[in-house]
Design a protein around this motif. Structure first.
Motif, mmCIF file in Angstrom:
data_model
loop_
_atom_site.group_PDB
_atom_site.id
_atom_site.type_symbol
_atom_site.label_atom_id
_atom_site.label_comp_id
_atom_site.label_asym_id
_atom_site.label_seq_id
_atom_site.Cartn_x
_atom_site.Cartn_y
_atom_site.Cartn_z
ATOM 1 N N ARG A 41 -6.079 -7.869 6.279
ATOM 2 C CA ARG A 41 -5.012 -8.568 5.560
ATOM 3 C C ARG A 41 -3.848 -7.604 5.299
ATOM 4 N N GLU A 42 -4.185 -6.379 4.885
ATOM 5 C CA GLU A 42 -3.135 -5.402 4.599
ATOM 6 C C GLU A 42 -2.362 -5.058 5.876
ATOM 7 N N ILE A 43 -3.091 -4.868 6.973
ATOM 8 C CA ILE A 43 -2.421 -4.549 8.252
ATOM 9 C C ILE A 43 -1.524 -5.723 8.673
ATOM 10 N N ASP A 44 -2.040 -6.939 8.525
ATOM 11 C CA ASP A 44 -1.241 -8.119 8.914
ATOM 12 C C ASP A 44 0.054 -8.184 8.114
ATOM 13 N N GLU A 45 -0.050 -7.889 6.794
ATOM 14 C CA GLU A 45 1.137 -7.999 5.938
ATOM 15 C C GLU A 45 2.169 -6.918 6.247
ATOM 16 N N VAL A 46 1.685 -5.701 6.504
ATOM 17 C CA VAL A 46 2.617 -4.568 6.651
ATOM 18 C C VAL A 46 3.052 -4.360 8.105
ATOM 19 N N VAL A 47 2.121 -4.484 9.022
ATOM 20 C CA VAL A 47 2.420 -4.178 10.434
ATOM 21 C C VAL A 47 2.618 -5.463 11.234
ATOM 22 N N GLY A 48 1.812 -6.465 10.939
ATOM 23 C CA GLY A 48 1.874 -7.715 11.696
ATOM 24 C C GLY A 48 1.135 -7.580 13.019
ATOM 25 N N GLN A 49 1.422 -8.502 13.930
ATOM 26 C CA GLN A 49 0.715 -8.499 15.214
ATOM 27 C C GLN A 49 1.658 -8.187 16.373
ATOM 28 N N ASP A 50 2.956 -7.983 16.078
ATOM 29 C CA ASP A 50 3.925 -7.833 17.179
ATOM 30 C C ASP A 50 4.156 -6.395 17.613
ATOM 31 N N ARG A 51 3.593 -5.443 16.854
ATOM 32 C CA ARG A 51 3.757 -4.035 17.255
ATOM 33 C C ARG A 51 2.487 -3.284 16.898
ATOM 34 N N TRP A 52 2.330 -2.069 17.469
ATOM 35 C CA TRP A 52 1.192 -1.228 17.120
ATOM 36 C C TRP A 52 1.466 -0.526 15.804
ATOM 37 N N PRO A 53 0.423 -0.205 15.044
ATOM 38 C CA PRO A 53 0.653 0.591 13.826
ATOM 39 C C PRO A 53 1.194 1.980 14.205
ATOM 40 N N SER A 54 2.004 2.549 13.322
ATOM 41 C CA SER A 54 2.478 3.921 13.553
ATOM 42 C C SER A 54 2.112 4.752 12.327
ATOM 43 N N ILE A 55 2.223 6.052 12.457
ATOM 44 C CA ILE A 55 1.778 6.918 11.354
ATOM 45 C C ILE A 55 2.652 6.710 10.101
ATOM 46 N N GLU A 56 3.884 6.263 10.301
ATOM 47 C CA GLU A 56 4.777 5.995 9.159
ATOM 48 C C GLU A 56 4.231 4.848 8.287
ATOM 49 N N ASP A 57 3.342 4.039 8.844
ATOM 50 C CA ASP A 57 2.794 2.910 8.073
ATOM 51 C C ASP A 57 1.760 3.368 7.043
ATOM 52 N N ARG A 58 1.260 4.606 7.197
ATOM 53 C CA ARG A 58 0.119 5.021 6.361
ATOM 54 C C ARG A 58 0.388 4.852 4.865
ATOM 55 N N GLN A 59 1.581 5.277 4.440
ATOM 56 C CA GLN A 59 1.894 5.197 2.999
ATOM 57 C C GLN A 59 1.939 3.760 2.505
ATOM 58 N N ARG A 60 2.208 2.840 3.412
ATOM 59 C CA ARG A 60 2.314 1.432 2.991
ATOM 60 C C ARG A 60 0.982 0.700 3.156
ATOM 61 N N LEU A 61 -0.048 1.442 3.559
ATOM 62 C CA LEU A 61 -1.382 0.851 3.720
ATOM 63 C C LEU A 61 -2.393 1.604 2.849
ATOM 64 N N PRO A 62 -2.201 1.576 1.501
ATOM 65 C CA PRO A 62 -3.054 2.398 0.631
ATOM 66 C C PRO A 62 -4.531 2.018 0.697
ATOM 67 N N TYR A 63 -4.807 0.737 0.827
ATOM 68 C CA TYR A 63 -6.219 0.313 0.858
ATOM 69 C C TYR A 63 -6.891 0.857 2.123
ATOM 70 N N THR A 64 -6.193 0.710 3.256
ATOM 71 C CA THR A 64 -6.733 1.195 4.530
ATOM 72 C C THR A 64 -6.918 2.720 4.485
ATOM 73 N N ASP A 65 -5.952 3.410 3.901
ATOM 74 C CA ASP A 65 -6.029 4.868 3.781
ATOM 75 C C ASP A 65 -7.249 5.261 2.942
ATOM 76 N N ALA A 66 -7.468 4.504 1.846
ATOM 77 C CA ALA A 66 -8.627 4.786 0.986
ATOM 78 C C ALA A 66 -9.927 4.546 1.751
ATOM 79 N N VAL A 67 -9.951 3.484 2.573
ATOM 80 C CA VAL A 67 -11.170 3.192 3.349
ATOM 81 C C VAL A 67 -11.476 4.367 4.291
ATOM 82 N N ILE A 68 -10.465 4.864 4.984
ATOM 83 C CA ILE A 68 -10.706 5.968 5.929
ATOM 84 C C ILE A 68 -11.225 7.208 5.185
ATOM 85 N N HIS A 69 -10.622 7.509 4.035
ATOM 86 C CA HIS A 69 -11.085 8.666 3.251
ATOM 87 C C HIS A 69 -12.536 8.479 2.797
#
Ligand code: HEM
Length: 205
Positions: free
Chosen positions: A39-67
């Motif tokens: 859900r977080e990826i869909d909201e911030v990145v969407g489906q029309d492009r690949w995620p980039s490293i600049e997205d990390r700060q805007r994906l706190p939940y995903t970042d927490a999951v990886i940690h």
């Protein structure tokens, strides 16, 4: 040559691929967490492009999951061998110059002084009450100090880009009910790695 080949294949690939395999295993074990990451990826990145490293700060939940994946799996329970360069006093112990030392990173990973539920996969370890990413100095998956993992920045980038891209495009589902999945890593000569598993990768589009 042997040493460089070992570095490339073990330090350079086995580390990140084992961590990614473990992250997918945990997503299957916790489908609610997987859904929230998507859900977080869909909201911030969407489906029309690949995620980039600049997205990390805007994906706190995903970042927490990886940690938390890295903390809970404990890939490298001990650091590489170190050596004291001068006589050193630590906590009342005198360690003479030239003494070999192997820092036990695991002891920090499970220290209840630093983690609420050290033995569980618990995102509160890296999220504050507002849902923002919370740094924790006891996160030592890459070691610490001068001899910290040489490729920490590269490895973090790889983990973020592969994990987010995979979950952007696929939902991972276990072939057995989540309760039956064993997520305890197994000890190998290399470190603590996930057990072999089979899964469905269901396209999201
Ligand atoms: C999830 C990924 C990774 C983890 C968890 C990890 C973890 C570690 C740890 C704990 C150490 C020992 C640090 C210490 O002694 O304090 C280390 C050292 C090292 N890592 Fe990594 N690593 C990862 C990825 C990589 C990658 C991708 C490469 C190379 C491309 C790499 C190359 C190295 C090298 C060369 C050292 C030895 C550094 C030295 O002795 O000064 N690592 N790593």
């Amino acid at each position: 040559m042997v040493s460089s080949a070992w570095n490339l294949f073990c330090a350079g690939t086995e580390t990140t691929s084992s961590t990614l395999r473990h992250s997918l295993l945990l997503m299957m074990k916790h489908p609610d967490v997987q859904e929230r990451v998507q859900r977080e990826i869909d909201e911030v990145v969407g489906q029309d492009r690949w995620p980039s490293i600049e997205d990390r700060q805007r994906l706190p939940y995903t970042d927490a999951v990886i940690h938390e994946v890295q903390r809970s799996m404990d890939l490298a329970p001990i650091a590489v061998p170190h050596k004291t360069m001068c006589d050193t006093e630590y906590n009342g112990y005198v360690i003479p110059k030239g003494n070999g030392l192997v820092p036990p990173l695991s002891s920090v990973r499970i220290d209840p002084k630093w983690w609420k539920n050290p033995d569980c996969f618990d995102l509160e370890n890296f999220l504050n009450e507002e849902g923002q990413f919370k740094k924790n100095d006891a996160f030592v998956a890459f070691g610490m100090g001068k001899r910290v993992c040489l490729a920490e920045a590269l490895a973090r980038t790889e983990l973020f880009l592969f994990f987010t891209s995979l979950l952007q495009h696929f939902t991972f589902k276990a072939m057995v009910p989540p309760e039956e999945l064993d997520t305890t890593p197994t000890n190998s000569s290399f470190g603590r790695i996930p057990r072999t598993y089979e899964c469905y990768a269901i396209p999201r589009i």
